[in-house]
Design a protein around this motif. Structure first.
Motif, PDB file in Angstrom:
ATOM      1  N   ILE A  77       0.839  -1.203   0.000  1.00 55.03           N
ATOM      2  CA  ILE A  77       0.000   0.000   0.000  1.00 55.03           C
ATOM      3  C   ILE A  77       0.868   1.244   0.000  1.00 55.03           C
ATOM      4  O   ILE A  77       0.598   2.234  -0.692  1.00 55.03           O
ATOM      5  N   ALA A  78       1.990   1.211   0.775  1.00 54.86           N
ATOM      6  CA  ALA A  78       2.891   2.364   0.821  1.00 54.86           C
ATOM      7  C   ALA A  78       3.513   2.630  -0.541  1.00 54.86           C
ATOM      8  O   ALA A  78       3.617   3.779  -0.996  1.00 54.86           O
ATOM      9  N   LYS A  79       3.969   1.559  -1.208  1.00 57.90           N
ATOM     10  CA  LYS A  79       4.548   1.715  -2.544  1.00 57.90           C
ATOM     11  C   LYS A  79       3.547   2.297  -3.525  1.00 57.90           C
ATOM     12  O   LYS A  79       3.856   3.186  -4.325  1.00 57.90           O
ATOM     13  N   ALA A  80       2.348   1.748  -3.465  1.00 55.81           N
ATOM     14  CA  ALA A  80       1.306   2.243  -4.378  1.00 55.81           C
ATOM     15  C   ALA A  80       1.029   3.718  -4.141  1.00 55.81           C
ATOM     16  O   ALA A  80       0.886   4.501  -5.087  1.00 55.81           O
ATOM     17  N   LYS A  81       0.981   4.116  -2.855  1.00 52.87           N
ATOM     18  CA  LYS A  81       0.742   5.526  -2.550  1.00 52.87           C
ATOM     19  C   LYS A  81       1.889   6.395  -3.024  1.00 52.87           C
ATOM     20  O   LYS A  81       1.694   7.523  -3.507  1.00 52.87           O
ATOM     21  N   ALA A  82       3.159   5.888  -2.896  1.00 53.07           N
ATOM     22  CA  ALA A  82       4.311   6.658  -3.370  1.00 53.07           C
ATOM     23  C   ALA A  82       4.250   6.859  -4.874  1.00 53.07           C
ATOM     24  O   ALA A  82       4.490   7.952  -5.392  1.00 53.07           O
ATOM     25  N   LYS A  83       3.885   5.793  -5.574  1.00 51.75           N
ATOM     26  CA  LYS A  83       3.764   5.905  -7.028  1.00 51.75           C
ATOM     27  C   LYS A  83       2.675   6.897  -7.401  1.00 51.75           C
ATOM     28  O   LYS A  83       2.823   7.706  -8.312  1.00 51.75           O
ATOM     29  N   GLN A  84       1.566   6.816  -6.692  1.00 52.96           N
ATOM     30  CA  GLN A  84       0.479   7.748  -6.983  1.00 52.96           C
ATOM     31  C   GLN A  84       0.908   9.183  -6.726  1.00 52.96           C
ATOM     32  O   GLN A  84       0.593  10.106  -7.491  1.00 52.96           O
ATOM     33  N   ALA A  85       1.700   9.406  -5.661  1.00 50.30           N
ATOM     34  CA  ALA A  85       2.162  10.761  -5.366  1.00 50.30           C
ATOM     35  C   ALA A  85       3.110  11.254  -6.448  1.00 50.30           C
ATOM     36  O   ALA A  85       3.033  12.401  -6.903  1.00 50.30           O
ATOM     37  N   SER A 141       3.282  10.220  -9.553  1.00 50.03           N
ATOM     38  CA  SER A 141       2.498  10.445 -10.779  1.00 50.03           C
ATOM     39  C   SER A 141       1.748  11.751 -10.692  1.00 50.03           C
ATOM     40  O   SER A 141       1.667  12.520 -11.657  1.00 50.03           O
ATOM     41  N   ASN A 199      -2.355   0.995 -14.862  1.00 50.14           N
ATOM     42  CA  ASN A 199      -1.348   1.867 -14.279  1.00 50.14           C
ATOM     43  C   ASN A 199      -1.052   3.086 -15.139  1.00 50.14           C
ATOM     44  O   ASN A 199      -0.159   3.858 -14.847  1.00 50.14           O
TER      45      ASN A 199
END
Length: 731
Positions: A529-537, A539, A697
């Motif tokens: 979840i943390a990785k996904a949130k970092a990627k979203q940030a 992006s 993605n």
């Protein structure tokens, strides 16, 4: 001191308050014996002819019935049935106008007589003295007998209320109202049957004393009764002074016994029960002869009748039939047909109204005989109405409150004690129809009380339902608890465990295991979840930076194109005006061509390199789209460069300085190398790996921005190559 009974036996009489002495007008109808009115063509029998509830209809349209057959039935004391007055066929069950002051309609059974007058089965009690009083009372109820004096109270119900509670039985033979002579002629013509009916009542009630109260204006009836009374009967015939309304129940009790009936109470509350003389006759017919109440004596009187007298009329006989048969001639100016006497009667809306159990008189007066009181004037407060009121009421105040619809005050002033005798209206100099106001107020009070009773019954039913539901719930819970306790006890005795408790334990164990598994997996899930949130940030940050692309390069390109267009235009003008410029040195042209080709190759290589660099920083899907666009534009730029290189004019050199063959070879080599460089750049661009990404993605907005940037860069590279080529050519 003598008791009341001893005083009565000694002939003592009492008096009541008020009363009047109107013109009697009885002789015009009591001079001839009672005759039969005959069988009309149609009989209309209202279901409700008494005080109380209606019976249930037990016949249908088209049924043939016999004389005396019950048409309705009921299981309560206040419901008396209706019987067929003669044999015939039921032709309708519908709404018809009934004998009521309102003139409203009610449900009626319409019977078409067959004129055979065939009796049905009769049940007689000649040995009534050996019968139980309760059995005789039930027979009276099933015979449909109600009070024939005008009130219509069910006789059986009154007798039940008097059992063991009364010591004096009074037979009301006063018949005090003007014009009415039905009881007078009945006592004259059927005295023996009347006395037999009184004996049956004595057997049922068992009073200490029986009194027949009769006014002194009926000497023939008094004589006829005395001839059939014996000492063993213990019946006193007491003659009372003529005074209206001495025939009313409370007033006659006061005259004969001196007892005062309390407000809103019946005579049974002072130990007295009263029955009408006509009711005693009907009881004799029901018990001894087995005949239900199917006819009654009706007085036909008034100057509008040609034949006046008393008749036995079948219940349900239309009044129009009696008017036609006995010579009724309506008054020309004011035709009126009144049911009842001149004081307590009411005018009918029309003559198609049936005779009922409480119809004792039909009065058809002329206008001069009974003047109309149609000019109501203001009350002059003479107090004459209060002076004559037999119930000691205040008619003036009651009229004010009734007119003002102040029904609470009407009840406070004991309006329910009003017997509607009409004495107050008779003496009123202002001709105020007081009784009409009282009747309307009584009807409104009764309707309001019925609404309150219905609301109270509804509340009681609701509370009973709620209590029942709570009781059922408690019983159900108690039953479940007992079942569980018994199950636990049984399992404890057998050494087993509680199945419910074991099942609950298993469920809890499963839940605990599921929670443990969730706790183990939780760190990995949290990291993902943390990785996904970092990627979203990231992006989102990239989208923010690219959401407003830099258009300065595009503006420069447009300015450069405009400048090149101006230069080409100037070159064309110079070429048209002047001869071609002197031929440059062929060696310089060849070098320039080679430089142009080298720059074209370098531009193509730079385009491919930039595409690779951007592929690392741009979203894979966006990079794929941008790479495809870049390849297409690189090919186009290379082709344009090649075309310009080939179309460049080959320098013409002097023979002595340049070998023509060498120059041609050099130019061909240059063109071949340029084509090779372009092909290599294209191959490198095509061979660049296109990354495969998941659709979920890719941000569509970011891909569009990246593609636009790639197209701008490709156009810029192509323009730079073309510019360099043009500069070379110009040089």
């Amino acid at each position: 001191m003598l008791s009341i009974i001893e005083q009565i036996k000694q002939g003592k009489l009492w008096d009541f308050h008020g009363g009047i002495h109107p013109a009697e007008n009885k002789k015009i109808s009591n001079q001839s014996p009672i005759v039969s009115a005959g069988i009309p063509q149609e009989l209309v029998l209202p279901l409700k002819q008494h005080i109380g509830s209606k019976g249930d209809i037990i016949v249908s349209v088209g049924d043939k019935v016999q004389k005396g057959q019950a048409l309705t039935q009921g299981d309560i004391a206040m419901c008396v049935p209706v019987h067929a007055p003669t044999s015939g066929t039921v032709i309708a069950i519908e709404q018809r106008t009934t004998a009521h002051p309102s003139g409203l309609s009610d449900l009626c059974i319409v019977l078409h007589p067959d004129h055979t007058d065939t009796w049905g089965k009769k049940k007689t009690y000649a040995d009534y003295q050996d019968r139980d009083p309760a059995e005789l009372i039930e027979t009276i109820r099933l015979s449909g007998i109600a009070g024939l004096g005008g009130a219509g109270f069910p006789t059986a119900r009154k007798l039940q209320g008097g059992l063991g509670n009364v010591d004096i039985l009074i037979i009301n033979a006063a018949e005090c109202e003007p014009y009415i002579t039905a009881d007078d002629r009945l006592m004259r013509d059927y005295a023996e049957e009347v006395i037999e009916g009184v004996r049956i009542l004595r057997h049922i009630i068992s009073p200490k004393l029986t009194i027949i109260g009769i006014e002194d204006n009926k000497p023939e009836a008094i004589k006829a009764l005395e001839q059939h009374v014996t000492e063993a009967d213990n019946i006193l015939i007491r003659v009372v002074p003529t005074k209206y309304p001495s025939g009313s129940s409370k007033q006659l009790v006061k005259i004969l016994t001196g007892r005062e009936v309390p407000s809103q109470s019946r005579s049974t509350s002072v130990g007295v029960i009263m029955q009408n003389i006509g009711t005693a006759f009907a009881i004799k017919r029901a018990i001894i002869d087995g005949e239900p109440l199917i006819e009654r004596v009706v007085t036909l009187t008034g100057e509008a009748f040609k034949k006046r007298g008393n008749v036995f009329a079948m219940l349900g006989t239309p009044i129009a039939y009696l008017l036609d048969k006995f010579g009724y001639k309506a008054d020309k100016k004011h035709p009126r047909v009144i049911i009842g006497g001149s004081l307590m009667g009411f005018t009918l809306p029309h003559s198609n109204v049936p005779i009922t159990k409480i119809t004792n008189c039909i009065l058809a007066p002329k206008r001069k005989e009974l003047p109309l009181h149609t000019y109501e004037m203001a009350c002059i407060r003479c107090s004459a109405c209060a002076d004559v009121c037999p119930s000691s009421l205040l008619p003036q105040q009651l009229q004010w409150y009734a007119k003002d619809q102040n029904y609470d005050k009407c009840e406070e002033y004991n309006l329910q004690d009003c017997i509607e005798c009409g004495a107050c209206a008779y003496v009123c100099p202002s001709e105020i129809p007081l009784v009409q106001y009282y009747r309307q107020a009584k009807a409104e009070i009764w309707a309001r009380s019925q609404d309150e009773m219905n609301a109270e019954r509804a509340r009681q039913r609701f509370e009973a339902k709620q209590a029942r539901m709570e009781r059922d719930k408690a019983e159900r819970e108690n039953r479940f608890k007992k079942a569980a306790d018994s199950r636990r006890d049984e399992m404890a005795k057998t050494g087993g465990n509680d199945a419910v408790a074991a099942a609950i334990a298993r469920v809890k164990a499963k839940q605990a295991a599921a929670k443990a598994d969730t706790a183990e997996v939780k760190p990995a899930v949290a990291a993902a979840i943390a990785k996904a949130k970092a990627k979203q940030a990231a992006s989102a940050q990239g989208a923010t930076s690219e959401s407003q692309p830099d258009n300065s390069e595009m503006a420069k390109l447009r300015e450069e194109r405009k400048r090149q267009a101006r230069e080409r235009k100037a070159e064309k003008e110079a070429t048209a005006n002047n001869q071609p410029a002197a031929e440059n040195d062929s060696k310089k042209d060849a070098v320039a061509a080679a430089v142009a080709r080298a720059k074209a190759r370098k531009a193509a290589q730079q385009t491919g390199t930039q595409a690779e660099v951007e592929a690392e920083n741009v979203d894979p899907k966006k990079a794929a789209v941008a790479a495809a666009v870049a390849r297409a534009k690189a090919r186009k730029a290379a082709q344009q460069a090649e075309t310009k290189a080939e179309s460049a004019p080959e320098p013409v050199v002097e023979a002595e300085n340049v070998d023509p063959k060498k120059a041609a070879v050099a130019a061909a080599v240059a063109r071949a190398k340029a084509r090779k460089a372009a092909q290599q750049a294209e191959a490198q661009a095509e061979s660049a790996p296109e990354p495969v990404v998941e659709a979920e993605n890719v941000d569509p907005k970011k891909a569009a921005v990246a593609a636009a940037v790639a197209r701008a860069k490709a156009r810029k590279a192509a323009q730079q190559a073309a510019k360099e080529q043009q500069n070379i050519e110009e040089d």
